[in-house]
Structures are given as C-alpha cells and as structure tokens.
Design an enzyme around this catalytic site. Structure first.
Site, PDB file in Angstrom:
ATOM      1  CE  LYS A 183      -1.544   2.634   3.099  1.00  0.00           C
ATOM      2  NZ  LYS A 183      -1.164   3.908   2.265  1.00  0.00           N
ATOM      3  N   GLY A 234       8.122   5.209   6.922  1.00  0.00           N
ATOM      4  CA  GLY A 234       7.255   6.556   7.220  1.00  0.00           C
ATOM      5  C   GLY A 234       7.599   6.931   8.400  1.00  0.00           C
ATOM      6  CB  SER A 235       5.959   9.702  10.207  1.00  0.00           C
ATOM      7  OG  SER A 235       4.861   9.122  10.574  1.00  0.00           O
ATOM      8  CB  THR A 238       2.769   6.230  10.920  1.00  0.00           C
ATOM      9  OG1 THR A 238       2.218   7.572  10.608  1.00  0.00           O
ATOM     10  CG2 THR A 238       1.671   5.181  10.222  1.00  0.00           C
ATOM     11  N   GLY A 239       4.764   4.668  13.007  1.00  0.00           N
ATOM     12  CA  GLY A 239       5.613   3.556  13.227  1.00  0.00           C
ATOM     13  C   GLY A 239       5.007   3.136  14.560  1.00  0.00           C
ATOM     14  CD  GLU A 256      14.640   0.762   7.766  1.00  0.00           C
ATOM     15  OE1 GLU A 256      15.113   1.985   8.276  1.00  0.00           O
ATOM     16  OE2 GLU A 256      15.258  -0.284   7.462  1.00  0.00           O
ATOM     17  CB  CYS A 290      14.509   8.991   5.999  1.00  0.00           C
ATOM     18  SG  CYS A 290      15.354   7.963   4.865  1.00  0.00           S
ATOM     19  CD  GLU A 388      12.115  13.506   9.585  1.00  0.00           C
ATOM     20  OE1 GLU A 388      10.862  13.091  10.030  1.00  0.00           O
ATOM     21  OE2 GLU A 388      12.797  12.768   8.978  1.00  0.00           O
TER      22      GLU A 388
HETATM   23  P1  NAD Z   1       3.560   8.623   7.270  1.00  0.00           P
HETATM   24  O1  NAD Z   1       3.938   7.823   8.352  1.00  0.00           O
HETATM   25  O2  NAD Z   1       2.419   9.741   7.385  1.00  0.00           O
HETATM   26  O3  NAD Z   1       2.897   7.631   6.102  1.00  0.00           O
HETATM   27  C1  NAD Z   1       3.679   6.437   5.651  1.00  0.00           C
HETATM   28  C2  NAD Z   1       2.476   5.541   5.146  1.00  0.00           C
HETATM   29  O4  NAD Z   1       2.052   4.951   6.329  1.00  0.00           O
HETATM   30  C3  NAD Z   1       1.702   5.736   4.072  1.00  0.00           C
HETATM   31  O5  NAD Z   1       1.436   4.878   3.003  1.00  0.00           O
HETATM   32  C4  NAD Z   1       0.318   5.930   4.944  1.00  0.00           C
HETATM   33  O6  NAD Z   1      -0.759   5.844   4.268  1.00  0.00           O
HETATM   34  C5  NAD Z   1       0.456   4.936   6.061  1.00  0.00           C
HETATM   35  N1  NAD Z   1      -0.315   5.199   7.337  1.00  0.00           N
HETATM   36  C6  NAD Z   1      -0.816   6.263   7.815  1.00  0.00           C
HETATM   37  N2  NAD Z   1      -1.274   6.098   9.093  1.00  0.00           N
HETATM   38  C7  NAD Z   1      -1.302   4.630   9.276  1.00  0.00           C
HETATM   39  C8  NAD Z   1      -1.647   3.794  10.336  1.00  0.00           C
HETATM   40  N3  NAD Z   1      -2.476   4.348  11.198  1.00  0.00           N
HETATM   41  N4  NAD Z   1      -1.451   2.495   9.976  1.00  0.00           N
HETATM   42  C9  NAD Z   1      -0.802   2.162   8.802  1.00  0.00           C
HETATM   43  N5  NAD Z   1      -0.603   2.754   7.825  1.00  0.00           N
HETATM   44  C10 NAD Z   1      -0.771   3.927   7.861  1.00  0.00           C
HETATM   45  O7  NAD Z   1       4.829   9.141   6.573  1.00  0.00           O
HETATM   46  P2  NAD Z   1       5.186   9.950   5.205  1.00  0.00           P
HETATM   47  O8  NAD Z   1       4.714  11.330   5.778  1.00  0.00           O
HETATM   48  O9  NAD Z   1       4.491   9.498   3.936  1.00  0.00           O
HETATM   49  O10 NAD Z   1       6.746   9.792   5.174  1.00  0.00           O
HETATM   50  C11 NAD Z   1       7.614  11.161   5.604  1.00  0.00           C
HETATM   51  C12 NAD Z   1       8.304  10.181   6.847  1.00  0.00           C
HETATM   52  O11 NAD Z   1       8.810   8.998   6.458  1.00  0.00           O
HETATM   53  C13 NAD Z   1       9.320  11.153   7.509  1.00  0.00           C
HETATM   54  O12 NAD Z   1       9.305  11.152   8.871  1.00  0.00           O
HETATM   55  C14 NAD Z   1      10.564  10.375   6.964  1.00  0.00           C
HETATM   56  O13 NAD Z   1      11.738  10.628   7.840  1.00  0.00           O
HETATM   57  C15 NAD Z   1      10.311   8.940   7.056  1.00  0.00           C
HETATM   58  N6  NAD Z   1      11.164   8.047   5.977  1.00  0.00           N
HETATM   59  C16 NAD Z   1      11.868   7.356   6.679  1.00  0.00           C
HETATM   60  C17 NAD Z   1      12.733   6.433   5.770  1.00  0.00           C
HETATM   61  C18 NAD Z   1      13.727   5.492   6.408  1.00  0.00           C
HETATM   62  O14 NAD Z   1      14.252   4.530   5.646  1.00  0.00           O
HETATM   63  N7  NAD Z   1      13.956   5.305   7.624  1.00  0.00           N
HETATM   64  C19 NAD Z   1      12.731   6.527   4.465  1.00  0.00           C
HETATM   65  C20 NAD Z   1      11.709   7.628   3.792  1.00  0.00           C
HETATM   66  C21 NAD Z   1      10.920   8.383   4.976  1.00  0.00           C
END
Ligand code: NAD
Length: 484
Positions: A183, A234-235, A238-239, A256, A290, A388
């Site tokens: 997704k 992602g963030s 959310t993680g 990640e 990131c 960040e």
């Molecule tokens: P986000 O957490 O908002 O969204 C990431 C994904 O999670 C999206 O697909 C979103 O639809 C999904 N999501 C949202 N809520 C959810 C839930 N409750 N349950 C399951 N899935 C859900 O992050 P973003 O804004 O898309 O990305 C930016 C962040 O990602 C930054 O903090 C960045 O540092 C991080 N990032 C980390 C890495 C890494 O490898 N460490 C790489 C790229 C980005």
C-alpha cells in the site's frame, strides 16, 4: 496497461484509469481520489480508492499464492524477479516521468536516479541467497540454521521515494518466498500502481498485490491476523501505531522511520572541497529524505567562512518544476508538508534567527515551492534543530569541543544516520564510533548497497533493510538438529 502519453501546453495528461492489482488482475475501485502534481497543484490522475473488501480480496489472493510461491526453488523465484526487473526496465522512461509528476523530483536527475537504483536493486537482490549455516557437524550431531518464509507481508510506503522504497521491500520479500500486499502513500500512489501492473505480466497471480487508498487501509493491514509481517517506511508516529496494532498476532515488524541526521565537520578539515557534497546531502530531494543532513555542526574555528561559502554554493541552485531541465530541486510533495514548513519558517522568523539564505516562502505560487534556506547557528533547543523539517532548510551550527558536539548529536531521540568529516581518518572514526546511529559515514555520505544493512537506532526504527540481515528479516529462523 497505462501509458504516460501526452503533454498538452505544459499540462500533463495521464491515460486513465490507474488500477489496483489484485490476484493477478487489474481492478477498478468504486471511488477514486485526485493525485496532484506538486509543481502545479493540478490534478494529474485519479487513483482508485480501494474498499476494505478489496483489501480483504488482496490479502486472500496473497494467502492463496503463498503455498505455490514458497514451494518454488530459490532459483525459480530469482528468475521471476529478474523478469520483473527486465519488465520494469522496458517501461523505465514512463516510470521516471510518472515519478516526476506525482512526487515533484526533477525528471533529469533525482527521478531518473531513483528509478535506475530501484531497478538495479530488484535485479541484484534476485541474485542474493540466504545460505544454510552449519553450526555444528560432529560424529554424533548436526545443527543447521535455515531461513523459511513468513507468509503474507504487508508493505506500507511513504511519499518521498515511492519507487525505490517500495521495490526495496518487494524484491527481498518475494525472493525469500513470501507474498505481498503493498500500500503506497495516498500522496504518491501512481508509480506503485504502475509497477504493480508491470508485475502482473511476469509474476504468478497473487504474489504481489498493490492497493491504493486512504491511511485506514494501512491500519487494516496492521491489524489483520493473516499478515505475518509489516514492512513499513514512514514517520515515527505512524511507526508507533503500527507496532501497537501489530501486537495482536505478534507480527514481525520492520520500521524505517524519521531521522534528524547530523554531520560533524572537524577542525582543520579541507572544508571547501566538501561543501558541494554536504549541500546535496542536505538539500537533495528538497530535504524530503529520511537521511538528509538535517543538522550541520561545524567547528567554531571555520564556522564563519564555511557558512559564507556554503551560502554562495547554494545561491545558484534552482528550485522549480521537475519537468524543467534547469531545475535542481523540485517542490515539496504535498500541502500538508508544505504547511508544516510554513509553520517552522514562522518559528525561525519569530525567534529572530540569522537566515543568510532564503527564508521567504512565496505563497502566491501555484506549486509547493520552498526556497533553499540556511539558518546560521540557531540555539540547540530551537525547533529547527530539534525537529525533522523534511524540507529545504538547514541549520549550520557552531561547536567548540568534540565531547560537546557528540553530546549534542546524541541528545536527539532519533538515531538514523550521521557523518563525520575530518582530515585525519582515525580521529574521525573515533568520533563516528561514539555517535548513536544505525549508519555513520566518514568522509563520504549516502552510500547504500544491496549488501549493506540499513536501519535506525532509537526512534528511527527497528530492524534493517538490505544486506543479509534485511533478507533474513523476511524469514523465520528454523534450526534443525540431526542425531547421526
Ligand atoms: P506517514 O507515516 O505519514 O505515512 C507513511 C505510510 O503510512 C503511508 O502509506 C500512509 O498511508 C500509511 N499510514 C498512515 N497512517 C497509518 C496507520 N495508522 N496504519 C498504517 N499505515 C498508516 O509518513 P510520510 O509522511 O509518508 O513519510 C515521511 C516520513 O517517513 C518522514 O518522517 C521520514 O523521515 C520517514 N522516512 C523514513 C525512511 C527510512 O528509511 N528510515 C525513508 C523515507 C521516509
């Protein structure tokens, strides 16, 4: 099959419709949502908004596909994945354009390198193996450690590198014998739907299913009892939610997450030569990275000259539409992130920090453009240092003492990556050893590799991607003991 075909008077028109990939078929959804070009904020396409029933169908398909797929030999799966790499290569130009249009990154530079790297990754990962380890082999006894697939994996990806980060998950997941439901972020669904369509031409039905829609689909995946693992980029916020909801069936979870990466420039460094590298390390992808350098610590003895030269180097760079070959940095991918940056810029101004470059956001522009901005030596506890930003703004900080700067770097709750720059390799390595991060580069930065594990410490994540460890993360460890 979609194709990206026309550019009419500067307005990009994409063939419709983009479709979900479920059980080997391209499927429509009942409702759709707009996908915007961040350089213009015009609608470039509509993406299917999958229902929760369609998510169930995708998971069911992945469950059914798991038996036959995991029963194939590693070599058979490798051949399928190499075919996938070839099929991606054949549609590479369209994928690059699509990435530029939905994400904003320049077509001629970052969009091309992301797609090239992603295809390379798929091809190379298909050649890797996870050999059986013999722990003991005596006259009476053999102990062997094998890796077995987990089952159905859910992949959830962000909007900053949708192609690379998606395929970083797909290739190791499939080669190790799992099936997947992926997704993508609702901000950048098109490239994943596109490579999902390509995958259906070469992979058995149900092995890779791609579902677009809202965040609630991600939650459905993390709560689903049939999914064995969630691989998430992602963030951090959310993680944490994913970790909590995955607890119900003790899902394997790789996270990640965000970072606040520091670069430390030691005294007597030949600093003029490293400015271009550090500039791109901070501002590449407009800072939406990131592992972007987000705090640059420069020794007080060279701080002033360093800032002046850095500003001079940055001044000539062009922020603009990624389709324009003269653009160095594209727009911010979405309005939510743009508004966060507006707020952070307002904080910088209201506190009167020194801004030798940029700082003024022209809100009358149609696209989400933010100027390259440098903040000179703001306080350590300022928001621009502690948060960040995920945008093209960088604090350059001054320090006097090595113990002091190490303490400042390590005080962050994040620990994704960092870098040390210095004239003497051994003393730079000594500093690197004291930094709390999953990756530390010395006199180089942003090197990644198929065989190099990558993952964050502290709030930056759990588990790793890439390398043997990354492959093993898609498996269960199974120990066999044989009495001879
Ligand atoms: P986000 O957490 O908002 O969204 C990431 C994904 O999670 C999206 O697909 C979103 O639809 C999904 N999501 C949202 N809520 C959810 C839930 N409750 N349950 C399951 N899935 C859900 O992050 P973003 O804004 O898309 O990305 C930016 C962040 O990602 C930054 O903090 C960045 O540092 C991080 N990032 C980390 C890495 C890494 O490898 N460490 C790489 C790229 C980005």
């Amino acid at each position: 099959m979609n194709s990206i075909n026309t550019f009419i008077s500067g307005i990009e028109v994409l063939d419709q419709p983009f479709k979900l990939s479920i059980n080997g078929k391209l499927v429509n959804a009942q409702s759709h949502f707009d996908v915007l070009n961040p350089a213009t904020n015009t609608v470039i396409a509509q993406a299917p908004s999958a229902s929760s029933e369609q998510m169930e169908e995708a998971i069911d398909a992945a469950i059914k596909a798991f038996g036959p797929w995991s029963a194939k030999t590693w070599e058979q799966r490798s051949t399928y994945i190499q075919d996938f790499a070839d099929a991606l290569e054949a549609r590479k130009d369209e994928l690059i354009t699509l990435l530029c249009l939905e994400q904003g990154k320049p077509r001629h530079s970052m969009a091309t390198s992301e797609v090239d790297a992603a295809i390379y990754w798929v091809r190379e990962v298909s050649k890797r193996t996870l050999p059986v380890k013999i722990i003991e082999d005596t006259d009476q006894h053999v102990v062997e450690v094998h890796h077995t697939p987990l089952g159905v994996v859910g992949a959830i990806t962000p909007w900053n590198f949708p192609v690379l980060l998606g395929l970083w998950k797909v290739a190791p997941c499939l080669i190790t014998g799992n099936t997947m439901v992926l997704k993508p972020s609702p901000y950048t669904p098109l490239t994943s739907l596109f490579f999902g369509e390509i995958a259906q031409q070469v992979l058995p039905a149900g092995v890779l299913n791609v579902i677009s829609g809202g965040n609630e689909l991600g939650q459905q995946m993390t709560e689903h009892p049939a999914l064995s693992k969630i691989s998430f980029t992602g963030s951090t916020e959310t993680g944490k939610r994913i970790m909590a909801s995955g607890a119900s069936n003790l899902k394997r979870i790789t996270l990640e997450l965000g970072g606040n990466d520091a670069a430390v420039v030691l005294p007597n460094t030949d600093w003029e030569t490293i400015i271009p590298t550090l500039f791109w390390a901070a501002f590449g992808n407009s800072g939406q990275w990131c592992i972007a350098v987000k705090r640059l610590y420069v020794h007080a003895s060279i701080h002033e000259q360093f800032v002046a030269a850095f500003v001079e180097y940055a001044r000539g760079k062009v922020v603009g539409d990624g389709l324009d070959p003269s653009t160095d940095l594209g727009p911010i991918q979405n309005r939510m992130q743009y508004n966060k940056l507006l707020d952070l810029f307002a904080d910088v101004h209201s506190n009167g920090y020194k801004v030798p470059l940029g700082g003024h956001i022209d809100e009358s522009l149609a696209g989400n453009f933010i100027p390259i901005t440098i903040v000179d030596n703001p306080p350590e506890n300022s928001r621009i240092v502690q948060e960040e930003p995920f945008g093209p703004i960088l604090p350059i900080l001054s320090y006097n003492d090595i113990n002091e700067v190490i303490a400042r770097v390590n005080a962050s709750p994040y620990g994704l990556a960092s870098s040390v720059w210095g004239p003497d390799r051994q003393s730079a390595i000594a500093v690197a050893k004291r930094l709390e991060a999953g990756t530390v580069w010395v006199n180089e930065i942003h090197i990644h590799g198929i065989d190099i594990p990558f993952g964050g410490h502290k709030l930056s994540g759990m588990g790793v991607e890439n390398g043997e460890e990354g492959l093993a993360g898609f498996t269960n460890t199974k120990t066999y003991m044989f009495h001879k």
